[in-house]
Motif scaffolding. Structure first.
Motif, PDB file in Angstrom:
ATOM      1  N   GLU A 102       0.856  -1.298   0.259  1.00 18.83           N
ATOM      2  CA  GLU A 102       0.458  -0.354  -0.112  1.00 18.83           C
ATOM      3  C   GLU A 102       0.907   1.330   0.242  1.00 18.83           C
ATOM      4  O   GLU A 102       1.554   1.637   0.546  1.00 18.83           O
ATOM      5  N   LEU A 103       0.645   2.310  -1.124  1.00 22.52           N
ATOM      6  CA  LEU A 103       1.366   3.781  -1.194  1.00 22.52           C
ATOM      7  C   LEU A 103       0.511   4.636  -0.219  1.00 22.52           C
ATOM      8  O   LEU A 103      -0.836   4.691  -0.835  1.00 22.52           O
ATOM      9  N   VAL A 104       0.997   5.215   0.591  1.00 25.68           N
ATOM     10  CA  VAL A 104       0.218   6.318   1.495  1.00 25.68           C
ATOM     11  C   VAL A 104       1.029   7.208   1.643  1.00 25.68           C
ATOM     12  O   VAL A 104       2.578   7.130   1.719  1.00 25.68           O
ATOM     13  N   SER A 105       0.960   8.629   1.649  1.00 21.77           N
ATOM     14  CA  SER A 105       0.928   9.820   1.338  1.00 21.77           C
ATOM     15  C   SER A 105       1.939   9.923   2.832  1.00 21.77           C
ATOM     16  O   SER A 105       1.125   9.823   3.824  1.00 21.77           O
ATOM     17  N   PHE A 106       3.082  10.252   2.406  1.00 20.14           N
ATOM     18  CA  PHE A 106       3.730  10.985   4.258  1.00 20.14           C
ATOM     19  C   PHE A 106       3.095  11.706   4.826  1.00 20.14           C
ATOM     20  O   PHE A 106       3.363  11.976   6.101  1.00 20.14           O
ATOM     21  N   GLU A 107       2.358  12.127   3.994  1.00 19.50           N
ATOM     22  CA  GLU A 107       1.517  13.479   4.932  1.00 19.50           C
ATOM     23  C   GLU A 107      -0.060  13.497   5.430  1.00 19.50           C
ATOM     24  O   GLU A 107      -0.327  14.357   6.052  1.00 19.50           O
ATOM     25  N   SER A 108      -0.081  12.329   5.181  1.00 20.10           N
ATOM     26  CA  SER A 108      -2.024  11.971   5.298  1.00 20.10           C
ATOM     27  C   SER A 108      -1.681  11.992   6.814  1.00 20.10           C
ATOM     28  O   SER A 108      -1.704  11.714   8.034  1.00 20.10           O
ATOM     29  N   ASP A 109      -2.996  11.406   7.305  1.00 17.18           N
ATOM     30  CA  ASP A 109      -4.284  11.625   8.736  1.00 17.18           C
ATOM     31  C   ASP A 109      -3.731   9.815   8.933  1.00 17.18           C
ATOM     32  O   ASP A 109      -4.126   9.468   9.944  1.00 17.18           O
ATOM     33  N   ASP A 110      -3.600   9.569   7.838  1.00 17.45           N
ATOM     34  CA  ASP A 110      -2.999   7.963   8.476  1.00 17.45           C
ATOM     35  C   ASP A 110      -2.189   7.605   9.924  1.00 17.45           C
ATOM     36  O   ASP A 110      -0.887   8.213   9.665  1.00 17.45           O
ATOM     37  N   SER A 111      -3.367   6.973  10.696  1.00 13.24           N
ATOM     38  CA  SER A 111      -2.398   7.270  11.423  1.00 13.24           C
ATOM     39  C   SER A 111      -0.314   6.162  11.528  1.00 13.24           C
ATOM     40  O   SER A 111       0.739   6.570  13.118  1.00 13.24           O
ATOM     41  N   ARG A 112      -0.419   5.335  10.677  1.00 14.89           N
ATOM     42  CA  ARG A 112       0.598   4.475   9.932  1.00 14.89           C
ATOM     43  C   ARG A 112       1.483   6.031   9.877  1.00 14.89           C
ATOM     44  O   ARG A 112       2.491   5.959   9.514  1.00 14.89           O
ATOM     45  N   SER A 113       1.130   6.734   9.176  1.00 12.52           N
ATOM     46  CA  SER A 113       2.058   8.095   8.884  1.00 12.52           C
ATOM     47  C   SER A 113       2.140   9.106   9.706  1.00 12.52           C
ATOM     48  O   SER A 113       3.447   9.519   9.659  1.00 12.52           O
ATOM     49  N   VAL A 114       1.806   9.120  10.476  1.00 13.22           N
ATOM     50  CA  VAL A 114       1.726   9.898  11.639  1.00 13.22           C
ATOM     51  C   VAL A 114       3.125   9.320  12.299  1.00 13.22           C
ATOM     52  O   VAL A 114       4.076   9.862  12.798  1.00 13.22           O
ATOM     53  N   ARG A 117       5.907   9.377  10.794  1.00 12.81           N
ATOM     54  CA  ARG A 117       6.407  11.526  10.946  1.00 12.81           C
ATOM     55  C   ARG A 117       7.487  11.666  11.792  1.00 12.81           C
ATOM     56  O   ARG A 117       8.552  11.704  11.705  1.00 12.81           O
ATOM     57  N   ASN A 118       6.748  10.748  12.653  1.00 11.14           N
ATOM     58  CA  ASN A 118       7.277  10.719  13.979  1.00 11.14           C
ATOM     59  C   ASN A 118       8.787  10.167  14.247  1.00 11.14           C
ATOM     60  O   ASN A 118      10.167  10.210  15.085  1.00 11.14           O
ATOM     61  N   ALA A 119       9.159   8.808  13.413  1.00  4.66           N
ATOM     62  CA  ALA A 119      10.171   7.646  13.123  1.00  4.66           C
ATOM     63  C   ALA A 119      10.365   7.185  11.830  1.00  4.66           C
ATOM     64  O   ALA A 119      10.285   6.665  11.513  1.00  4.66           O
ATOM     65  N   PRO A 120      11.039   8.510  11.074  1.00  3.67           N
ATOM     66  CA  PRO A 120      11.423   7.793   9.979  1.00  3.67           C
ATOM     67  C   PRO A 120      11.806   6.902   9.506  1.00  3.67           C
ATOM     68  O   PRO A 120      12.171   6.197   9.088  1.00  3.67           O
ATOM     69  N   LEU A 121      13.245   6.673  10.350  1.00  2.00           N
ATOM     70  CA  LEU A 121      13.969   5.884  10.327  1.00  2.00           C
ATOM     71  C   LEU A 121      13.060   4.119  10.703  1.00  2.00           C
ATOM     72  O   LEU A 121      14.095   3.191  10.522  1.00  2.00           O
ATOM     73  N   GLU A 122      12.386   4.111  11.346  1.00  4.75           N
ATOM     74  CA  GLU A 122      11.994   3.004  11.991  1.00  4.75           C
ATOM     75  C   GLU A 122      10.958   1.672  10.256  1.00  4.75           C
ATOM     76  O   GLU A 122      10.562   1.219  10.178  1.00  4.75           O
ATOM     77  N   GLU A 123      10.870   3.211   9.319  1.00  9.00           N
ATOM     78  CA  GLU A 123      10.290   2.732   8.305  1.00  9.00           C
ATOM     79  C   GLU A 123      10.947   1.817   7.375  1.00  9.00           C
ATOM     80  O   GLU A 123      12.153   1.564   7.873  1.00  9.00           O
ATOM     81  N   ARG A 124      10.415   0.878   5.909  1.00  8.96           N
ATOM     82  CA  ARG A 124      11.192   0.659   5.310  1.00  8.96           C
ATOM     83  C   ARG A 124      11.594   0.969   3.883  1.00  8.96           C
ATOM     84  O   ARG A 124      12.349   0.806   3.165  1.00  8.96           O
ATOM     85  N   LEU A 125      10.530   1.512   3.781  1.00 12.24           N
ATOM     86  CA  LEU A 125      10.501   1.824   2.382  1.00 12.24           C
ATOM     87  C   LEU A 125       9.995   3.848   1.466  1.00 12.24           C
ATOM     88  O   LEU A 125       8.473   3.456   2.151  1.00 12.24           O
ATOM     89  N   ASP A 132       8.246  15.781 -11.569  1.00 19.18           N
ATOM     90  CA  ASP A 132       7.958  14.504 -12.341  1.00 19.18           C
ATOM     91  C   ASP A 132       9.608  13.693 -11.944  1.00 19.18           C
ATOM     92  O   ASP A 132       9.377  12.715 -13.584  1.00 19.18           O
ATOM     93  N   HIS A 133       9.822  13.450 -11.419  1.00 24.24           N
ATOM     94  CA  HIS A 133      11.179  12.462 -11.616  1.00 24.24           C
ATOM     95  C   HIS A 133      10.872  11.132  -9.844  1.00 24.24           C
ATOM     96  O   HIS A 133      10.713  11.608  -8.845  1.00 24.24           O
ATOM     97  N   TRP A 134      10.864  10.114  -9.976  1.00 23.43           N
ATOM     98  CA  TRP A 134      10.590   9.300  -9.334  1.00 23.43           C
ATOM     99  C   TRP A 134      11.495   8.851  -8.687  1.00 23.43           C
ATOM    100  O   TRP A 134      12.469   8.181 -10.156  1.00 23.43           O
ATOM    101  N   PHE A 135      11.484   8.002  -7.703  1.00 22.11           N
ATOM    102  CA  PHE A 135      12.807   7.676  -7.088  1.00 22.11           C
ATOM    103  C   PHE A 135      12.530   6.860  -5.764  1.00 22.11           C
ATOM    104  O   PHE A 135      11.302   6.786  -5.201  1.00 22.11           O
ATOM    105  N   SER A 136      13.291   6.184  -5.548  1.00 20.21           N
ATOM    106  CA  SER A 136      12.439   5.242  -3.713  1.00 20.21           C
ATOM    107  C   SER A 136      14.210   4.654  -3.221  1.00 20.21           C
ATOM    108  O   SER A 136      15.158   5.068  -3.286  1.00 20.21           O
ATOM    109  N   MET A 137      14.003   5.184  -1.697  1.00 20.70           N
ATOM    110  CA  MET A 137      14.977   5.068  -1.380  1.00 20.70           C
ATOM    111  C   MET A 137      14.386   3.618   0.153  1.00 20.70           C
ATOM    112  O   MET A 137      13.531   3.957   0.897  1.00 20.70           O
ATOM    113  N   ARG A 138      15.308   2.564  -0.132  1.00 19.46           N
ATOM    114  CA  ARG A 138      14.504   1.558   0.766  1.00 19.46           C
ATOM    115  C   ARG A 138      15.829   1.097   2.204  1.00 19.46           C
ATOM    116  O   ARG A 138      17.151   0.987   2.396  1.00 19.46           O
ATOM    117  N   LYS A 139      15.459   0.403   3.068  1.00 18.99           N
ATOM    118  CA  LYS A 139      15.952  -0.078   4.019  1.00 18.99           C
ATOM    119  C   LYS A 139      16.507  -1.268   3.805  1.00 18.99           C
ATOM    120  O   LYS A 139      15.792  -2.309   3.866  1.00 18.99           O
TER     121      LYS A 139
END
Length: 273
Positions: A102-114, A117-125, A132-139
């Motif tokens: 699932e692709l979710v906006s980083f700025e959304s009200d979704d509890s996972r996004s919240v 935002r508080n701990a981005p290092l804990e995410e995976r992708l 107009d350029h897409w790229f990814s960062m993965r842990k």
């Protein structure tokens, strides 16, 4: 010790799948680099875009085919893809959905996004969009890697630089998305299980609990250069400047020079879509 650490990292980097930029197919490269396999072709994504267009057309047709909105929709090109090979966020989201992700906006009200935002290092992708350029960062393991297809290869990020890059993308008009779900396992996950690059420029093997040396400039020097370089005027130039500051940590500056011209020129070249 520094050479030993660098050799270990270089060996681990060979396990990372990486597609380089081809035309304007950054959306395709973004997904494949994120998922660590050539899962999607341009044809696949074009078909997804066509299906999205058809669903939207059917929805609008239900409101009447003689409306101004419907006629304009039919007359205008698709908003989901174009002849250059560019794909919309809806296409990327649908493609990831086919992988139970699932692709979710980083700025959304979704509890996972919240939480992210508080701990981005804990995410995976993270999936990123800028000019107009897409790229990814993965842990992989505990190591964040920039998989931007305009680079010459995977770029290992310190935690400090990763957070700085996220902040720069946001302040300079970029859009960030988080991918939730079980990512396909890759050889890079195993290669970086314990190995990572630290903010002070050392290589750490957490499995044996010691540092393996460094061949980089110190973090304070890199950050100082980053501040000087961040005077760039456009969003793309700003991101290139931040990246140049990071690359400068790998090249000792000539006497009297504020930064490495080679690194900055390479950054300008590689940051273009």
């Amino acid at each position: 010790m520094a050479q030993k650490g660098k050799s270990q990292l270089d060996k681990a980097k060979t396990k990372i799948f990486f597609e380089k930029q081809d035309g304007a197919l950054c959306g395709q490269h973004c997904l494949n680099n994120a998922l660590q396999s050539s899962l999607f072709s341009a044809v696949d994504l074009s078909e997804i875009a066509r299906q999205l267009d058809e669903k939207e057309r059917q929805t609008m047709a239900e409101r009447g085919t003689d409306t101004k909105e419907y006629r304009e929709f039919i007359a205008n090109p698709s908003s989901n893809f174009d002849d250059s090979g560019y794909f919309s966020v809806q296409v990327l989201a649908e493609a990831l959905g086919n992988m139970n992700l699932e692709l979710v906006s980083f700025e959304s009200d979704d509890s996972r996004s919240v939480k992210a935002r508080n701990a981005p290092l804990e995410e995976r992708l993270f999936v990123c969009h800028m000019e107009d350029h897409w790229f990814s960062m993965r842990k992989f393991g505990q190591q964040w890697v920039n998989l931007n297809s305009t680079l010459t290869g995977p770029e290992l990020l310190t935690e400090t630089y990763f957070k700085m890059l996220l902040s720069t993308l946001q302040t300079e008009g970029g859009r960030l998305f988080i991918v939730f779900g079980e990512l396909p396992f890759s050889d890079a996950d195993e290669a970086f299980t314990n190995l990572r690059r630290t903010d002070d420029g050392h290589y750490v093997d957490e499995g044996v609990g010691h540092r393996l040396g460094s061949d980089q400039l110190d973090e304070a020097t890199a950050m100082e250069r980053g501040l000087r370089l961040s005077m760039a005027k456009t969003p793309a130039e700003s991101v290139r400047a931040q990246r140049a500051a990071f690359l400068s940590r790998f090249v000792a500056p000539a006497s009297g020079n504020a930064s490495s011209p080679t690194s900055e020129n390479e950054a300008d070249k590689n940051a273009k879509t």
